[in-house]
Design an enzyme around this catalytic site. Structure first.
Site, PDB file in Angstrom:
ATOM      1  N   ASN A 107      15.137  -7.682  -4.083  1.00 13.78           N
ATOM      2  CA  ASN A 107      14.195  -8.185  -3.074  1.00 13.78           C
ATOM      3  C   ASN A 107      14.741  -9.499  -2.520  1.00 13.78           C
ATOM      4  OD1 ASN A 107      11.688  -7.812  -1.632  1.00 13.78           O
ATOM      5  ND2 ASN A 107      10.883  -9.566  -2.752  1.00 13.78           N
ATOM      6  N   ARG A 130      22.047  -2.899   8.342  1.00 12.87           N
ATOM      7  CA  ARG A 130      21.648  -3.822   7.258  1.00 12.87           C
ATOM      8  C   ARG A 130      21.855  -3.078   5.935  1.00 12.87           C
ATOM      9  NH1 ARG A 130      16.450  -7.412   7.385  1.00 12.87           N
ATOM     10  NH2 ARG A 130      17.726  -8.648   5.969  1.00 12.87           N
ATOM     11  N   ASP A 158      13.263  -4.228  -1.580  1.00 13.34           N
ATOM     12  CA  ASP A 158      14.095  -3.541  -0.589  1.00 13.34           C
ATOM     13  C   ASP A 158      14.802  -2.334  -1.182  1.00 13.34           C
ATOM     14  OD1 ASP A 158      13.842  -6.498   0.250  1.00 13.34           O
ATOM     15  OD2 ASP A 158      14.330  -5.353   2.063  1.00 13.34           O
TER      16      ASP A 158
HETATM   17  O1  MRU Z   1      15.303  -9.813   5.074  1.00 11.27           O
HETATM   18  P1  MRU Z   1      13.953  -9.182   5.241  1.00 11.27           P
HETATM   19  O2  MRU Z   1      12.953 -10.060   5.915  1.00 11.27           O
HETATM   20  O3  MRU Z   1      14.054  -7.821   5.877  1.00 11.27           O
HETATM   21  O4  MRU Z   1      13.484  -8.959   3.747  1.00 11.27           O
HETATM   22  C1  MRU Z   1      12.248  -8.355   3.505  1.00 11.27           C
HETATM   23  C2  MRU Z   1      11.856  -8.403   2.106  1.00 11.27           C
HETATM   24  O5  MRU Z   1      12.553  -8.865   1.230  1.00 11.27           O
HETATM   25  C3  MRU Z   1      10.568  -7.749   1.789  1.00 11.27           C
HETATM   26  O6  MRU Z   1       9.926  -8.419   0.769  1.00 11.27           O
HETATM   27  C4  MRU Z   1      10.895  -6.308   1.408  1.00 11.27           C
HETATM   28  O7  MRU Z   1      11.571  -5.667   2.468  1.00 11.27           O
HETATM   29  C5  MRU Z   1       9.743  -5.520   1.082  1.00 11.27           C
HETATM   30  S1  MRU Z   1       8.927  -5.115   2.547  1.00 11.27           S
HETATM   31  C6  MRU Z   1       7.557  -4.248   2.340  1.00 11.27           C
END
Ligand code: MRU
Length: 356
Positions: free
Chosen positions: A250, A88, A240
């Site tokens: 994010n 990812r 992220d």
């Molecule tokens: O695609 P995801 O569900 O992995 O995305 C997660 C997010 O955007 C969260 O808000 C981010 O990782 C912060 S987690 C503490």
């Protein structure tokens, strides 16, 4: 945090197996899944059985443990680390965790390597728990201030799931909320549904319910009108990847919420452990933005009338769809960054002062 009153973490290592909660099945089914090979770990990250920046970092760390169990060989380990990093692209914690593990494991004697790997993956998890707890204590002060002024329920809007399910425990954005609730401060959370995968509705609302915290799911487009009506006291989201400039990547839709918050003078905070800071990239345009399969938009899954999980097409068969998973919120729209070391301005100065 709890599920059905039972205290749990999102990931742990037991009998040469990595145990995870399969988040693709929540909230309708609670399934603990075993990961036994590096392929299992990569697949769990790609399919989002585990997700959220800190948790995918921890899964990658344990993925390297699994690769050593599978084949104790340095070139196999190197290939595993490269495949994990590619699984990812946006969350920096993934690369951070793999680099940290590889620093300990590269060139290490084959007899000692497994124990070193397990210890390091465990400490990544322990450290994340303590960082998230401190994020909570630092963010609690902001909620307390609003509560003292308002003397009534504090309404907090959040996007996606930056809860304990996205970390190992506590969460980032939710940790101040859990701490406020435990201190007896009245909080209510507006939970953005977070299309297309509905992490807000499926995960954030679910975990807040399990902790007895009042929350209401709203469609992603509803936050603006709530802010105009004065029904949002603050926003807290996760991130992220946060650049040293204070710009944050994010879940897609975060930027639009930050714009609405800015226009309505609603404080917009972003909560993060330091493992989410990318000290190298300077320009947010260089952050890789994940584009996922458009079927995540065109198909939706839920319980049918017979309580059976069913997937259905909701778009015209001939229509095209596109699915960017993240967006960028420039630092100027962020009121502050809530970290394990304290709260700072979203700027190079602010971050430098906290993390010398
Ligand atoms: O695609 P995801 O569900 O992995 O995305 C997660 C997010 O955007 C969260 O808000 C981010 O990782 C912060 S987690 C503490």
């Amino acid at each position: 945090m709890h599920i059905n009153g039972k205290e749990l973490r999102t990931i742990w290592f037991e009998n040469s197996t990595v145990k995870i909660i399969d988040q693709t099945k929540l909230p309708h089914q609670f399934i603990i899944k075993n990961l036994k090979t590096i392929e299992d770990a990569i697949n769990a990250i790609k399919t989002m059985e585990v997700r959220g920046a800190p948790l995918i970092g921890a899964t990658a760390a344990y993925g390297l443990v699994l690769s050593i169990i599978e084949k104790n060989d340095q070139s196999f380990l190197k290939k595993a680390s490269q495949d994990l990093i590619k699984s990812r692209p946006t969350a920096i914690n993934l690369k951070w965790a793999v680099d940290r593990m590889m620093k300990k494991l590269s060139g290490v004697n084959s007899k000692e390597i497994l124990k070193i790997a397990i210890d390091e993956a465990n400490s990544i998890c322990e450290e994340d728990i303590s960082f998230c707890k401190n994020i909570g204590l630092n963010g609690l002060k902001i909620i307390e201030e609003i509560y003292m002024k308002k003397k009534d329920t504090v309404n907090i809007l959040t996007h996606c799931n930056a809860g304990w399910l996205a970390t190992i425990d506590w969460g980032t954005a939710t940790s101040p909320i859990y701490h406020a609730h435990q201190k007896g401060i009245k909080v209510h959370v507006w939970v953005d549904e977070t299309r297309p995968r509905n992490q807000g509705a499926n995960l954030t609302s679910y975990e807040l319910n399990e902790e007895g915290i009042s929350n209401t799911i709203i469609a992603d487009n509803t936050g603006g009108i709530l802010m105009q009506r004065g029904e949002v006291d603050m926003c807290i989201t996760g991130t992220d990847r946060t650049l040293s400039t204070g710009d944050v990547a994010n879940k897609v839709g975060t930027y639009l919420k930050a714009l609405a918050a800015y226009d309505n003078k609603v404080p917009f905070y972003v909560a993060l452990p330091s493992s989410t800071i990318d000290w190298n990239l300077k320009n947010f345009k260089d952050i890789p933005i994940e584009e996922r399969n458009s079927e995540e938009l065109s198909y939706i899954e839920g319980l049918d009338k017979n309580n059976k999980l069913t997937k259905v097409l909701i778009y015209p068969k001939k229509s095209k769809a596109m699915n960017l998973a993240f967006d960028i919120t420039p630092a100027k729209y962020v009121t502050g960054l809530i970290t394990e070391k304290g709260v700072c301005e979203a700027s190079s100065e602010g971050l430098k002062n906290l993390f010398k």
